[in-house]
Design a protein around this motif. Sequence first.
Motif, PDB file in Angstrom:
ATOM      1  N   SER A   6      12.714  -5.997 -15.793  1.00 38.44           N
ATOM      2  CA  SER A   6      14.137  -5.845 -15.517  1.00 38.44           C
ATOM      3  C   SER A   6      14.426  -5.917 -14.019  1.00 38.44           C
ATOM      4  O   SER A   6      15.386  -6.571 -13.587  1.00 38.44           O
ATOM      5  CB  SER A   6      14.626  -4.506 -16.085  1.00 38.44           C
ATOM      6  N   LEU A   7      13.596  -5.246 -13.214  1.00 42.59           N
ATOM      7  CA  LEU A   7      13.786  -5.276 -11.766  1.00 42.59           C
ATOM      8  C   LEU A   7      13.567  -6.672 -11.206  1.00 42.59           C
ATOM      9  O   LEU A   7      14.316  -7.137 -10.339  1.00 42.59           O
ATOM     10  CB  LEU A   7      12.835  -4.280 -11.100  1.00 42.59           C
ATOM     11  N   ARG A   8      12.548  -7.369 -11.707  1.00 42.39           N
ATOM     12  CA  ARG A   8      12.265  -8.716 -11.212  1.00 42.39           C
ATOM     13  C   ARG A   8      13.396  -9.666 -11.550  1.00 42.39           C
ATOM     14  O   ARG A   8      13.766 -10.510 -10.730  1.00 42.39           O
ATOM     15  CB  ARG A   8      10.945  -9.231 -11.804  1.00 42.39           C
ATOM     16  N   TYR A   9      13.922  -9.552 -12.747  1.00 42.46           N
ATOM     17  CA  TYR A   9      14.984 -10.477 -13.139  1.00 42.46           C
ATOM     18  C   TYR A   9      16.159 -10.405 -12.169  1.00 42.46           C
ATOM     19  O   TYR A   9      16.731 -11.426 -11.782  1.00 42.46           O
ATOM     20  CB  TYR A   9      15.484 -10.151 -14.558  1.00 42.46           C
ATOM     21  N   LEU A  10      16.509  -9.192 -11.750  1.00 44.66           N
ATOM     22  CA  LEU A  10      17.662  -9.042 -10.868  1.00 44.66           C
ATOM     23  C   LEU A  10      17.294  -9.219  -9.395  1.00 44.66           C
ATOM     24  O   LEU A  10      17.881 -10.035  -8.682  1.00 44.66           O
ATOM     25  CB  LEU A  10      18.291  -7.665 -11.078  1.00 44.66           C
ATOM     26  N   ARG A  60      26.583  -8.781  -5.846  1.00 48.24           N
ATOM     27  CA  ARG A  60      25.615  -9.278  -4.870  1.00 48.24           C
ATOM     28  C   ARG A  60      24.918 -10.546  -5.331  1.00 48.24           C
ATOM     29  O   ARG A  60      24.638 -11.433  -4.528  1.00 48.24           O
ATOM     30  CB  ARG A  60      24.589  -8.186  -4.586  1.00 48.24           C
ATOM     31  N   TYR A  61      24.654 -10.637  -6.628  1.00 50.42           N
ATOM     32  CA  TYR A  61      23.867 -11.751  -7.132  1.00 50.42           C
ATOM     33  C   TYR A  61      24.633 -12.688  -8.053  1.00 50.42           C
ATOM     34  O   TYR A  61      24.058 -13.611  -8.617  1.00 50.42           O
ATOM     35  CB  TYR A  61      22.605 -11.217  -7.829  1.00 50.42           C
ATOM     36  N   GLY A  62      25.916 -12.454  -8.227  1.00 50.68           N
ATOM     37  CA  GLY A  62      26.779 -13.425  -8.889  1.00 50.68           C
ATOM     38  C   GLY A  62      26.577 -13.605 -10.376  1.00 50.68           C
ATOM     39  O   GLY A  62      26.875 -14.682 -10.917  1.00 50.68           O
ATOM     40  N   LEU A  63      26.100 -12.581 -11.080  1.00 47.93           N
ATOM     41  CA  LEU A  63      25.936 -12.701 -12.529  1.00 47.93           C
ATOM     42  C   LEU A  63      27.279 -12.473 -13.230  1.00 47.93           C
ATOM     43  O   LEU A  63      27.420 -11.619 -14.115  1.00 47.93           O
ATOM     44  CB  LEU A  63      24.886 -11.710 -13.037  1.00 47.93           C
TER      45      LEU A  63
END
Length: 409
Positions: free
Chosen positions: A59-63, A129-132
């Motif tokens: 989960s942390l890596r995905y984000l 921050r990451y545009g999801l």
Amino acid sequence: MTDMTGSPGPGVGTVAPVAPASAPGAADEEAARRWRLVLGRYAAEHLSVPGQDAGLERSLRYLYDREYAARGHRAGRGEHDQRPGRGGGTLDPSAVQGVDWTAMTWLGEAQKLFPRETFERMQVDAVGRYGLTELLADEAAVEALEPSRELATALLQVRGRLDERAAVGLRRVISKVVEDVVRRLRPRFMTAVGGRVDRSRRSMHRVARNFDWKRTVRANLGRLDAQGRVVVQDVRFSSRSKRALTWDVIVLVDQSGSMASSLLYSAVCAGILTGLPGIDVRLVLFDTSVVDMTHLAHDPVSVLLTAQLGGGTDIARAVRFAEQQVRNPSRTVVALVSDFEEGGSVSELLAAVRRLASSGVRLLGLAALDEAAEPAYDRGTAQRLAEAGMEVAALTPERFAEWLGEVLA
């Protein structure tokens, strides 16, 4: 059980639930476990991921691998080799250990894996921050998001980049946040601003804000128990009289990007004030232009979805506009919500403030209007405004209500 706040990428926080350590060796293992989750894949050469943390790691890596990818990092051999010419794939955030996750898959997993406070922080990072923003186009994902001021602020800042489907989800999230804030703040405004206490008249409206403790004590002084304590049998409440004259409250709100949180609370406060007796509200948003939003002041959601965050700032123009709206200076309040980073003429701004102050208008400059009340603002301009006759402060919405109540009493 305790939680640990760490950072898988610069400036990014997360929390992993941890078990208590019972010995020095266990403490070292726990520290290594935490650091592995904090540092992410770049610690893989030296720190392994315990089996129970596999879901947290995915989960942390995905984000947060998006942070590394955005900075041009590439994974070489063993994913930690960053030497030029070593080859290897990029840190593709869509491929997590062979699992083809979507944003919605990630959201569901993160909500189950992390404590609520941590999940709220992660969803803000995901959208802001990451545009999801594709999360907003999925009805189930919108329902899974935890509404919060931080999420609403992040959404307002990306609103202009959303497609039509995502815009519908945005409205739903903003509506939830606004409803929660209004529910919490309206009683405070009604207590502080909702009418002057008339202690000469008793009220049958037995609510806490009308409680008259002085008259209650006097009415029950003759009733004592065996220990000499006053027995309260006659509880007194004071009436609240309607204002004989209407007050005009003009709220000027800076639309610069740094004021997103204050914009949210300004819209809510204006909406609450429109429903109180004896108050006429004029809501104005400004950047280098001035937009009168009074016709929407009763609907904070529409105000927020109409606002255009970013751009320049001409505070002097906004204050001159407010000056033109003054009907009765002695019964007018102007609340300027801004970081005071004036892009226009400071001298014209100060001149307008002096004219308003000398006419009897009450002026409040709010460097912040939100729960934190911790502003970043131009102190020099703020000082000069204070010298020109404007009270300058950073207030929570509750304190703003109290200030208004003191002025309008």
